[in-house]
Write an enzyme that holds these catalytic residues in place. Structure first.
Site, PDB file in Angstrom:
ATOM      1  CD  GLU A 106      -2.912  -1.177   2.300  1.00 22.07           C
ATOM      2  OE1 GLU A 106      -2.913  -0.230   3.129  1.00 22.07           O
ATOM      3  OE2 GLU A 106      -3.728  -2.103   2.312  1.00 22.07           O
ATOM      4  CG  ASP A 219       9.251 -18.211   2.080  1.00 21.85           C
ATOM      5  OD1 ASP A 219       9.779 -17.129   2.372  1.00 21.85           O
ATOM      6  OD2 ASP A 219       8.822 -19.023   2.924  1.00 21.85           O
ATOM      7  N   GLY A 221       8.050 -16.522  -4.461  1.00 18.88           N
ATOM      8  CA  GLY A 221       8.268 -15.378  -5.344  1.00 18.88           C
ATOM      9  C   GLY A 221       9.733 -14.976  -5.407  1.00 18.88           C
ATOM     10  CD  GLN A 258      46.324  -8.842 -14.204  1.00 14.47           C
ATOM     11  OE1 GLN A 258      46.744  -7.793 -13.699  1.00 14.47           O
ATOM     12  NE2 GLN A 258      46.923  -9.999 -14.012  1.00 14.47           N
ATOM     13  CD  GLU A 346       8.175 -11.284  -5.873  1.00  8.53           C
ATOM     14  OE1 GLU A 346       8.414 -12.347  -5.293  1.00  8.53           O
ATOM     15  OE2 GLU A 346       7.703 -11.214  -7.023  1.00  8.53           O
TER      16      GLU A 346
HETATM   17  C1  FAD Z   1       8.146  -2.150 -10.243  1.00  2.48           C
HETATM   18  C2  FAD Z   1       7.573  -2.621  -8.949  1.00  2.48           C
HETATM   19  C3  FAD Z   1       6.699  -3.697  -8.938  1.00  2.48           C
HETATM   20  C4  FAD Z   1       6.117  -4.130  -7.742  1.00  2.48           C
HETATM   21  N1  FAD Z   1       5.221  -5.173  -7.760  1.00  2.48           N
HETATM   22  C5  FAD Z   1       4.532  -5.485  -6.634  1.00  2.48           C
HETATM   23  C6  FAD Z   1       3.461  -6.429  -6.658  1.00  2.48           C
HETATM   24  O1  FAD Z   1       3.166  -7.047  -7.688  1.00  2.48           O
HETATM   25  N2  FAD Z   1       2.736  -6.621  -5.545  1.00  2.48           N
HETATM   26  C7  FAD Z   1       3.009  -5.974  -4.370  1.00  2.48           C
HETATM   27  O2  FAD Z   1       2.311  -6.205  -3.383  1.00  2.48           O
HETATM   28  N3  FAD Z   1       4.049  -5.092  -4.299  1.00  2.48           N
HETATM   29  C8  FAD Z   1       4.795  -4.822  -5.405  1.00  2.48           C
HETATM   30  N4  FAD Z   1       5.828  -3.898  -5.353  1.00  2.48           N
HETATM   31  C9  FAD Z   1       6.140  -3.246  -4.100  1.00  2.48           C
HETATM   32  C10 FAD Z   1       7.494  -3.659  -3.519  1.00  2.48           C
HETATM   33  O3  FAD Z   1       7.436  -4.959  -3.033  1.00  2.48           O
HETATM   34  C11 FAD Z   1       7.892  -2.623  -2.469  1.00  2.48           C
HETATM   35  O4  FAD Z   1       8.209  -1.421  -3.165  1.00  2.48           O
HETATM   36  C12 FAD Z   1       9.072  -3.078  -1.643  1.00  2.48           C
HETATM   37  O5  FAD Z   1       8.725  -4.161  -0.813  1.00  2.48           O
HETATM   38  C13 FAD Z   1       9.620  -1.940  -0.757  1.00  2.48           C
HETATM   39  O6  FAD Z   1       8.592  -1.278  -0.094  1.00  2.48           O
HETATM   40  P1  FAD Z   1       8.517   0.327  -0.167  1.00  2.48           P
HETATM   41  O7  FAD Z   1       8.617   0.731  -1.587  1.00  2.48           O
HETATM   42  O8  FAD Z   1       7.319   0.758   0.600  1.00  2.48           O
HETATM   43  O9  FAD Z   1       9.810   0.828   0.565  1.00  2.48           O
HETATM   44  P2  FAD Z   1       9.999   1.031   2.172  1.00  2.48           P
HETATM   45  O10 FAD Z   1       9.470  -0.167   2.893  1.00  2.48           O
HETATM   46  O11 FAD Z   1       9.433   2.355   2.505  1.00  2.48           O
HETATM   47  O12 FAD Z   1      11.559   1.057   2.254  1.00  2.48           O
HETATM   48  C14 FAD Z   1      12.348   2.198   1.957  1.00  2.48           C
HETATM   49  C15 FAD Z   1      13.791   1.874   2.317  1.00  2.48           C
HETATM   50  O13 FAD Z   1      13.881   1.572   3.724  1.00  2.48           O
HETATM   51  C16 FAD Z   1      14.518   0.300   3.890  1.00  2.48           C
HETATM   52  N5  FAD Z   1      13.985  -0.409   5.059  1.00  2.48           N
HETATM   53  C17 FAD Z   1      12.680  -0.577   5.403  1.00  2.48           C
HETATM   54  N6  FAD Z   1      12.586  -1.329   6.509  1.00  2.48           N
HETATM   55  C18 FAD Z   1      13.857  -1.654   6.866  1.00  2.48           C
HETATM   56  C19 FAD Z   1      14.441  -2.433   7.913  1.00  2.48           C
HETATM   57  N7  FAD Z   1      13.676  -3.045   8.827  1.00  2.48           N
HETATM   58  N8  FAD Z   1      15.789  -2.542   7.969  1.00  2.48           N
HETATM   59  C20 FAD Z   1      16.580  -1.928   7.046  1.00  2.48           C
HETATM   60  N9  FAD Z   1      16.086  -1.181   6.036  1.00  2.48           N
HETATM   61  C21 FAD Z   1      14.759  -1.063   5.939  1.00  2.48           C
HETATM   62  C22 FAD Z   1      14.202  -0.467   2.611  1.00  2.48           C
HETATM   63  O14 FAD Z   1      15.104  -1.542   2.417  1.00  2.48           O
HETATM   64  C23 FAD Z   1      14.327   0.643   1.573  1.00  2.48           C
HETATM   65  O15 FAD Z   1      15.685   0.817   1.248  1.00  2.48           O
HETATM   66  C24 FAD Z   1       6.457  -3.494  -6.528  1.00  2.48           C
HETATM   67  C25 FAD Z   1       7.349  -2.414  -6.542  1.00  2.48           C
HETATM   68  C26 FAD Z   1       7.909  -1.981  -7.716  1.00  2.48           C
HETATM   69  C27 FAD Z   1       8.846  -0.798  -7.699  1.00  2.48           C
END
Ligand code: FAD
Length: 363
Positions: A106, A219, A221, A258, A346
């Site tokens: 979301e 897992d 995925g 190299q 993922e």
């Molecule tokens: C092209 C694309 C396709 C996608 N497809 C899908 C889909 O089909 N279905 C779906 O449900 N989602 C989908 N997503 C969503 C995707 O899984 C999320 O963007 C991803 O999990 C990260 O969440 P966020 O973008 O909210 O980043 P955030 O959770 O806000 O994270 C921002 C930063 O904070 C870091 N962070 C957060 N928590 C921690 C922690 N505990 N420790 C260290 N660092 C942390 C993260 O690693 C990241 O660097 C998609 C995203 C993209 C860009």
């Protein structure tokens, strides 16, 4: 109908490659591990990664659409769905007649998916869905969705449930298509639910099991995304290897320096290590079909290492190509952009490290 010759064109236009995706479906690529009685190819986890690797070498956008159909969509329904749900919701995807998608994220909750806010409220024989989901791969085109929503906010993660929602359900609309850096031919969008009513039998698993289902599906995925990264890395490596043999500077092929040879050596070694981690995870997934165990550690290690490798390899492939590597006329530029997403979706690389650390520390 080959994928490689059209990959650059679809990357440029950002159009969804309907014809080739349909063809892949007809050939059995969208339900490789699904038993034949549900329209799948009835093969194993290793066959899945081998096929996906080849598709991703040609084009990572086709690869992610295939990975989502197989792993994020069909796999979860086969694992948690009733006989009726499997027949109704898996068969059209596994036979290639329809496209599936998975909607967990979301706008305010990605890595911390348990903080989602979208609500599903029971009303007689149905659930009424309200909320906004984001970043859904295949969102603009999918025929069916696995959607996660809160059914009991007091219970936090244990108050999340999973639903199967046909794309034509009244009250479900798709948001604008996201303009992306890479995997541009895979369409991504928001989903908006406004009093969207689905029958109660579309609940996947039990009420409150949704978070566990979402993580179990991831897992599977993550093995798919690791494989996507491997395919991209292999394509970039092969292009760089060829160029290092053909391109000359200072009177010799650049591969004879190299500095270039060592880059090629590191690329090759990291690719082979990724491959072994992926096959290891695929075999753990195969074992889980009989012992019921999780394979989160194996899947996260494979995804972390393979996606970091894809980034390293595509970066070096551009360097080896020099100015040509920066041109849209050379495919390594696309491989570099496509590789970047593997470290994000993922579960980001940071989240993979979290899963691995928790697993080995029993934390
Ligand atoms: C092209 C694309 C396709 C996608 N497809 C899908 C889909 O089909 N279905 C779906 O449900 N989602 C989908 N997503 C969503 C995707 O899984 C999320 O963007 C991803 O999990 C990260 O969440 P966020 O973008 O909210 O980043 P955030 O959770 O806000 O994270 C921002 C930063 O904070 C870091 N962070 C957060 N928590 C921690 C922690 N505990 N420790 C260290 N660092 C942390 C993260 O690693 C990241 O660097 C998609 C995203 C993209 C860009």
């Amino acid at each position: 109908m080959a994928i490689a010759p059209i990959a650059a064109e679809f990357d440029e236009s950002g159009e969804f490659p309907h014809a080739t995706i349909k063809k892949m479906g007809e050939m059995g690529f969208m339900g490789i591990e699904i038993p034949e009685e549900y329209g799948g190819a009835g093969m194993d986890s290793l066959a899945y990664v081998l096929a996906l690797e080849e598709i991703c070498k040609a084009d990572a956008s086709h690869g992610v659409i295939m990975s989502v159909n197989n792993s994020l969509y069909c796999h979860g329904i086969m694992k948690f769905g009733s006989e009726e749900l499997k027949r109704k919701f898996v068969t059209p995807i596994a036979t290639g007649q329809a496209v599936g998608a998975y909607s967990l994220t979301e706008p305010q909750s990605g890595s911390d998916a348990g903080t989602m806010r979208s609500r599903a409220t029971r009303d007689g024989d149905s659930y009424v869905l309200n909320g906004r989901k984001s970043w859904v791969t295949s969102g603009p085109v999918a025929d069916y969705f696995v959607v996660f929503m809160v059914t009991d906010p007091e219970k936090k993660q244990k108050g999340i449930s999973a639903f199967l929602v046909p794309g034509n359900t009244p009250g479900l609309t798709r948001g604008k298509k996201e303009p992306k850096l890479g995997i541009r031919a895979s369409a991504t969008s928001e989903l908006i639910f406004e009093n969207c009513r689905v029958p109660a039998e579309n609940l996947l698993g039990q009420e409150g099991e949704g978070f566990k289902i979402a993580m179990t599906i991831l897992d599977a995925g993550r093995i798919g995304i690791a494989t996507q990264a491997l395919g991209i890395a292999e394509a970039a490596y092969e292009a760089a290897r060829q160029y290092a043999i053909e391109r000359e500077a200072f009177g010799q092929p650049i591969g004879a320096f190299q500095g270039t040879g060592f880059k090629i050596a590191d690329m090759k070694t990291r690719i082979e290590a990724s491959r072994l981690l992926i096959y290891n995870a695929a075999m753990a997934k195969e074992r889980s079909k009989t012992d019921g165990g999780r394979y989160s550690l194996e899947a996260s290690m494979a995804k972390l290492f393979a996606s970091e490798t894809a980034m390293y390899v595509t970066h070096q492939a551009i360097q080896i190509h020099g100015g040509m590597g920066y041109s849209k006329e050379c495919p390594v530029e696309r491989y570099f952009r496509d590789a970047r997403i593997c470290q994000i979706y993922e579960g980001t690389s940071e989240i993979q490290r979290l899963v691995i650390a928790r697993s080995v520390l029993n934390a």
